[in-house]
Design an enzyme around this catalytic site. Structure first.
Site, short mmCIF file in Angstrom:
data_model
loop_
_atom_site.label_atom_id
_atom_site.label_comp_id
_atom_site.label_asym_id
_atom_site.label_seq_id
_atom_site.Cartn_x
_atom_site.Cartn_y
_atom_site.Cartn_z
N GLN A 155 -58.19 2.72 0.80
CA GLN A 155 -59.51 3.29 1.07
C GLN A 155 -60.02 2.81 2.42
OE1 GLN A 155 -62.56 2.52 -1.97
NE2 GLN A 155 -63.89 1.90 -0.36
N GLY A 156 -60.36 3.73 3.31
CA GLY A 156 -60.85 3.34 4.63
C GLY A 156 -62.32 3.65 4.80
N TYR A 157 -63.15 2.77 4.32
CA TYR A 157 -64.61 2.96 4.43
C TYR A 157 -65.21 2.02 5.48
CZ TYR A 157 -65.12 5.81 0.14
OH TYR A 157 -65.08 6.80 -0.81
N SER A 158 -65.17 0.72 5.15
CA SER A 158 -65.89 -0.28 5.95
C SER A 158 -65.39 -0.35 7.39
CB SER A 158 -65.73 -1.67 5.33
OG SER A 158 -66.35 -1.70 4.08
N SER A 166 -58.26 -2.44 1.42
CA SER A 166 -57.46 -3.15 0.40
C SER A 166 -56.00 -2.73 0.49
CB SER A 166 -57.95 -2.81 -1.00
OG SER A 166 -59.28 -3.17 -1.15
N GLU A 196 -66.43 3.44 -7.96
CA GLU A 196 -66.02 2.10 -7.56
C GLU A 196 -66.88 1.05 -8.25
OE1 GLU A 196 -66.28 1.26 -3.39
OE2 GLU A 196 -64.86 -0.39 -3.52
N GLU A 242 -77.09 -7.20 -3.67
CA GLU A 242 -78.40 -6.92 -3.11
C GLU A 242 -78.60 -5.42 -2.92
OE1 GLU A 242 -76.26 -9.23 -1.88
OE2 GLU A 242 -77.32 -10.97 -2.70
#
Lengths: 375, 390, 375, 390
Positions: free
Chosen positions: D135-138, D170, D253, D375
């Site tokens: 997964q390529g999000y951040s 990941s 997720e 948060e």
């Protein structure tokens, strides 16, 4: 009257310690040791000896500066802030305290001198199970002729891999309290030291004793009376460790507050988020409260050592809780970067975890307190 | 003064001897519950001759306010002497002779901001328990925003005419005088137009109405001012700078509510209450919480001591006192939850064997609200102590 | 398969209950009862009977609607939201569950019918000390001729001042489990009921028994076998009480969220303060989690009653923690007004406190869980 | 399908019989630690023949993704059938045959947003464990602000040319394909110019660098895109509306990280770990915390079940899933603190008798950060569920 603030000598000690350590042993020095697989830096230890720290609890007759437990705690606290790795607590606090109980013994006096000069390090071989329980010692010291033969296994011997000598707790009789403390060189025949691969990358060893010979000379104090010399040493070590943990908490907290002041998310500094502000304020409060218990433990040990157990267990119990909170908040507030090995926060978390267990965890000291207060 | 101050040992011996002679046995029960406090004041009814005798003998020797100067009715003790005095009181489980808002709040304000004449006029009656004071800060709807004072004083030359309403005035219905924040300049910025005024609760135009609380008690009042005349010399500090006095006092209040000085269950030993409840603490969750609470209580008490030592050493505590207020009041709530748990069904009755425990328990819930909420304390710490932004 | 969401019947039951109670028994009705010194409103009780609620656990043969424990819990949960005060749990849940274990007994069947019709209320006289401990019952039921003579003291008998009949637990032998449950009228000779002045203003009594006569007919089930009828009743009561507490938590939380949305401080809505937002979100999460344990307890009691103890103790333990948090946050976030008797929040706090103790507190149920899981 | 779906009893009996025949004994150790997971993929090395056999026999019967439609490689189970399948696996302590980001994340996204052709193309290889996804999000510095995507795709007619950098990917170094958020319209508002693209990690211009974590492991990578060509048909959903897909997936997720589906210690029984550590739990604070943790664990597990039931009943869970993520990850941290405490000095060693416990403990600290911090979850609840202002 007992005063819980620093006196002038102590303020000077803290200021000079901080100045020295920021230069000589910032956290990156610990990283270098870790990466090199080393327990501690002998050169730093020598410098600490030159500053008198290794002799902080050694009588002046033996070359120490004998500043007392409050001062020893302050040094440990400063070391904790930058995760200094050294045999300070094992050697300069615990071994020195045990040996000075019998300082009229020439061998003990000589050892104290060498501790003060930085020429001798010690580790304490006490625990045999996964939890601190010196009274449950099973290791046997059988009488053989005029001496003893020690057989058994010790674990979680902090600084045990590198120490020159060991203080070993062994059973010399069937009665519950029939324990004896031996002072023997770590390389004596029959001793096998196996390094434990600790999460905090510090020196700890499993040590097996197979028919290790000990003489009456090797006994610290009196046979079957280990606790009369060991108890003060344990108290001293527990208090200093609590101080180190409180310093560690401050160190982690300082990094965290700085991060809150500089890191932006969603276009604002994260330190502007009230939820984080309040948690930071709570943590600061908790560290302040823990600091008071350290100061109290130091004063009690110096002024009324016989009645200091409550103060010491209070300090260690509180320090365990505070350090746990400080490192958890430290990682969480840093977000992903706090999880990386390249960042220092993980070192604080791992050191805190090991320090929580060493010499009795929160539950151990909580029960000590309950016992003293008659619950 | 009958105490030799040349050295601590001598001093302690004198205190001990004096107490042996002067502290009535009935005052050595150490159980400083809300009911046993001596508040003093014009209308005070002593609960016993012993209570009266104890107050008087202490007042005569400056021991109701031991750290105040002797000329204002105190004993002039320094911090170390005060510690000895308190530790000797503790040794014999003696009650404090007198507690009051005059001692905790107005006294410190006058000592810091008042003129010599004001000190001479107001302080000695406080030390003798003759005048009982109440505090007029909060106003309806203002909540934590204390500086949003609406009660106003109109300048009439030699006096102000005060109109408005206060709320949460502790024991206003029992107090003789009030110290109150009054807006004397309505055009100035919020914090700049407030004065710190003193006046008699018997003045024409003052009335009170008790507020019934969830505990059933009414320790607080609504207090109304309807054209109350307040002479100009009844101001502490400078006109329109009353917020400075209030801020100074809030610090004292914080320390007090933290448990360092009030009678609000501070003296109740955890172990004693649990033993009284007949609890053997063998059940893990109660035992574990009892020990945890005890650890926190001892730790907070030491922190109060440490901060007092620091203050006595001339290093101000300042905004960090917010921490004492926060930690102390949260602890007190936690402790009383534990007491209730140990008390079981007996503690669920207003008049059960655990006495005032349920009312005390409910009372503690206000501790983290009054004198600045826990949230306000945390914000003070985060902004003024830690320097966090915004 | 067990489904933890509401089925159609249950959704309808909840909707109609809420509609009815908002009209017939909002919190102000409880205030009126409190101010009048009354335990409950007999008219409301009659209306609840007409709606079938008093017979929710009574078999249809005896005139009940027999909807099961999940439904009983849902009713208790809705009642909790507005602090309805009635003998629902004592009578319609616990007594009904005990009596239906022996529903083939004509007297029990008759009693069940009267419970369903709203003509009979019960209280359970179990505890003798300050903590719930039915197994520690000391009260004696001595055999006298063909019958028994009951002597002893019971305390914290909820609804005990107003109940028509009592289910009384007494010792009939020396063995630990030799307890017997008696069903006797509350005004039988030798019974003295003393009202307890409860903080939640509900009905609770101390009841003394001096040579109270009981016949074999009065025994519920079998002599020396109280637990076979009482255990299901206790479970049912504990679960319903947990449900009431979770409803109470929701009620207090609803008031609190509304206040956050309307109260201004320092010029902004206090609901804008992130620290309060996060605490409110945490509390909401906790109530959601507690709600799941209630649903589970209901399903387990209906589907696998023999193995429901863990589910019930889990529900009560969790409900105790959640309710405590909900009322503490409720008072704190309301500030001063939350402390006044004129405002309703204090009622929630006091009810929660009593409910925490009744039928076993957090610690009691935590230990039950530990026992079942073999700790 | 070898299972009779006409009624639950019959179905359960068939499942049980099938498992008895097909689940290798070695796969019935129930100890789903990080090391024992079967991730699949081009380069996967099976840890044992049994692991391979178990994957294959499940995949043949659609049981790696039992709720997916049969035409895409699933078994087409409904919620009740899935419960029976899982409870029967649990009964014999069987491992899951396959776990992957393809199953947890991409699959649900494709099932919801993908075309029939895309589903046929991408889903079956996932169910057979042939293609492993990451997964390529951040992105660096973005932290919780996922929509601040800087990686950009330049439109070249039939393909995009992608440049940029991802972080916290990941197992990117072990994955075959990536699904990534790429900014395809740099002038649109933050959330409106992002597309959800799929591409092969072996494409020219893709490189990875593992990030070493405090646990010593490197489950995450930095991932670099340098002129990577991505054909236009490798997009899920509409161009520039990738944020919709991302949001949908974040919900999945959250549920996963809450402990409902991942191998992250979710299967570790509290009692078992404590018993393994030889702890008798007689010490009050540890005992009390163990029970408290157990209570929370059972309660959160029931809540996950309840939410799944609700979702299966057609009532969406939506933003409330933030609660599962929050409660589940905080619990997991708490539980591992307890494990460490029970493990004592043995758990302080990387290679002690408690095995991977210390590394697992450190790993849990990321649970409340990855996939949206605790948060962020609390803010979602307070704003979108509770409707609090601001």
């Amino acid at each position: 009257m007992t005063n819980l603030t620093l006196n002038e000598d102590e303020t000077m000690l803290v200021d000079s310690a901080r100045g020295f350590l920021d230069e000589a042993s910032p956290v990156e020095k610990f990283r270098e040791l870790r990466d090199a697989g080393k327990a501690y830096n002998p050169e730093l230890w020598k410098q600490m000896a030159d500053l008198g720290w290794t002799g902080v609890l050694v009588p002046e007759d033996q070359g120490g500066i004998d500043m007392g437990h409050a001062a020893a705690n302050l040094l440990a606290q400063e070391m904790g802030k930058t995760l200094v790795s050294s045999p300070f607590i094992s050697t300069a606090v615990m071994a020195a305290t045990a040996l000075r109980q019998v300082a009229d013994n020439p061998r003990a006096a000589e050892a104290l001198g060498k501790i003060a000069s930085g020429d001798l390090t010690y580790a304490l071989a006490l625990d045999e199970g996964v939890k601190h329980a010196p009274n449950n010692t099973q290791m046997q010291a059988e009488r053989v002729g005029n001496g003893f033969s020690l057989s058994g296994e010790k674990t979680f011997v902090v600084d045990g891999g590198s120490a020159d000598r060991l203080l070993v707790l062994a059973r010399t009789g069937d009665d519950d309290g029939a324990l004896t403390l031996f002072d023997i060189p770590a390389d004596r025949d029959g001793i096998t030291r196996t390094a434990q691969n600790m999460i905090d990358a510090r020196d700890s060893a499993q040590i097996s004793f197979e028919g290790v010979e000990a003489t009456g000379e090797d006994v610290v104090g009196t046979v079957d009376q280990a606790m009369s010399v060991l108890s003060p040493a344990l108290r001293a070590g527990q208090a200093a460790l609590a101080a180190e943990m409180t310093g560690l908490s401050s160190g982690a907290f300082g990094m965290t507050v700085s991060y809150l002041q500089e890191r932006k998310q969603f276009g604002v500094l994260i330190g502007q988020f009230q939820a984080l502000q309040h948690r930071a304020a709570h943590l600061w409060s908790d560290i302040e409260v823990a600091t008071s218990t350290i100061a109290n433990a130091g004063r009690m040990m110096d002024e009324d050592p016989e009645n200091a157990t409550l103060a010491v267990s209070l300090a260690k119990a509180k320090a365990c809780q505070t350090a746990k909170l400080a490192v958890m908040e430290g990682v969480q507030m840093h977000g992903g970067i706090g999880m990386t090995d390249a960042f220092d926060m993980g070192f604080f978390m791992k050191r805190a975890r090991v320090a929580q267990e060493w010499l009795g965890d929160y539950g151990y000291h909580a029960e000590q307190i309950a016992k003293i207060k008659g619950y | 003064m009958p105490f030799d101050t040349t050295n601590p040992e001598k001093f302690r011996a004198d205190i001990r001897a004096w107490l042996a002679e002067n502290c009535p046995t009935e005052m050595q029960d150490g159980d400083s519950t809300a009911d046993s406090i001596c508040w003093g004041g014009r209308n005070w009814t002593f609960q016993s001759d012993a209570q009266k005798q104890w107050l008087n003998v202490c007042a005569e020797n400056g021991l109701t306010c031991p750290t105040w100067p002797q000329e204002y009715g105190g004993a002039g003790f320094d911090r170390d002497q005060e510690k000895i005095w308190l530790s000797e009181l503790g040794r014999i489980n003696a009650r404090l002779p007198l507690q009051s808002f005059g001692i905790w709040m107005l006294g410190p304000a006058l000592l810091h901001f008042g003129s010599h004449e004001q000190k001479l006029h107001y302080l000695p009656p406080i030390t003798r328990g003759e005048i009982r004071w109440c505090q007029g800060y909060s106003e309806p709807g203002a909540g934590s925003d204390l500086a949003s004072v609406q009660s106003k004083g109109e300048d009439q030359g030699d006096h102000w005419v005060v109109n408005g309403q206060k709320v949460w005035t502790s024991y206003a219905d029992k107090a003789d005088w009030i110290f109150a924040l009054i807006r004397t300049d309505k055009d100035a910025p919020k914090h700049k137009g407030i004065s710190f005024l003193l006046f008699d609760m018997q003045s024409e135009g003052v009335s009170t109405r008790p507020i019934k609380l969830i505990s059933g008690a009414s320790p607080f009042c609504e207090t109304f001012f309807d054209d109350v005349k307040v002479p100009k010399d009844q101001i502490v500090g400078t006109e329109n700078r009353g917020w400075d006095v209030a801020k100074y006092l809030l610090t004292h209040e914080r320390e007090m509510i933290s448990g360092g000085g009030s009678g609000r269950g501070a003296g109740r030993s955890l172990a004693k209450v649990l033993a009284d409840a007949g609890h053997d603490l063998s059940e893990a969750s109660l035992r574990s919480e009892a020990i945890a609470c005890d650890i926190e209580e001892m730790s907070v008490a030491l922190t109060i001591e440490r901060y007092k030592d620091q203050a006595a050493g001339g290093k101000g505590v300042g905004d960090a006192s917010a921490m004492l207020k926060y930690a102390g009041t949260e602890l007190n709530k936690r402790k009383h939850e534990l007491f209730m748990s140990a008390g079981g069904s007996e503690a669920l009755q207003w008049d059960g064997a655990t006495g005032s425990l349920p009312a005390d328990w409910l009372r503690t819930k206000a501790n983290s609200i009054e004198g600045g909420t826990s949230e306000v304390m945390l914000s003070i710490i985060s902004k003024r102590v830690l320097g966090l932004p915004g």
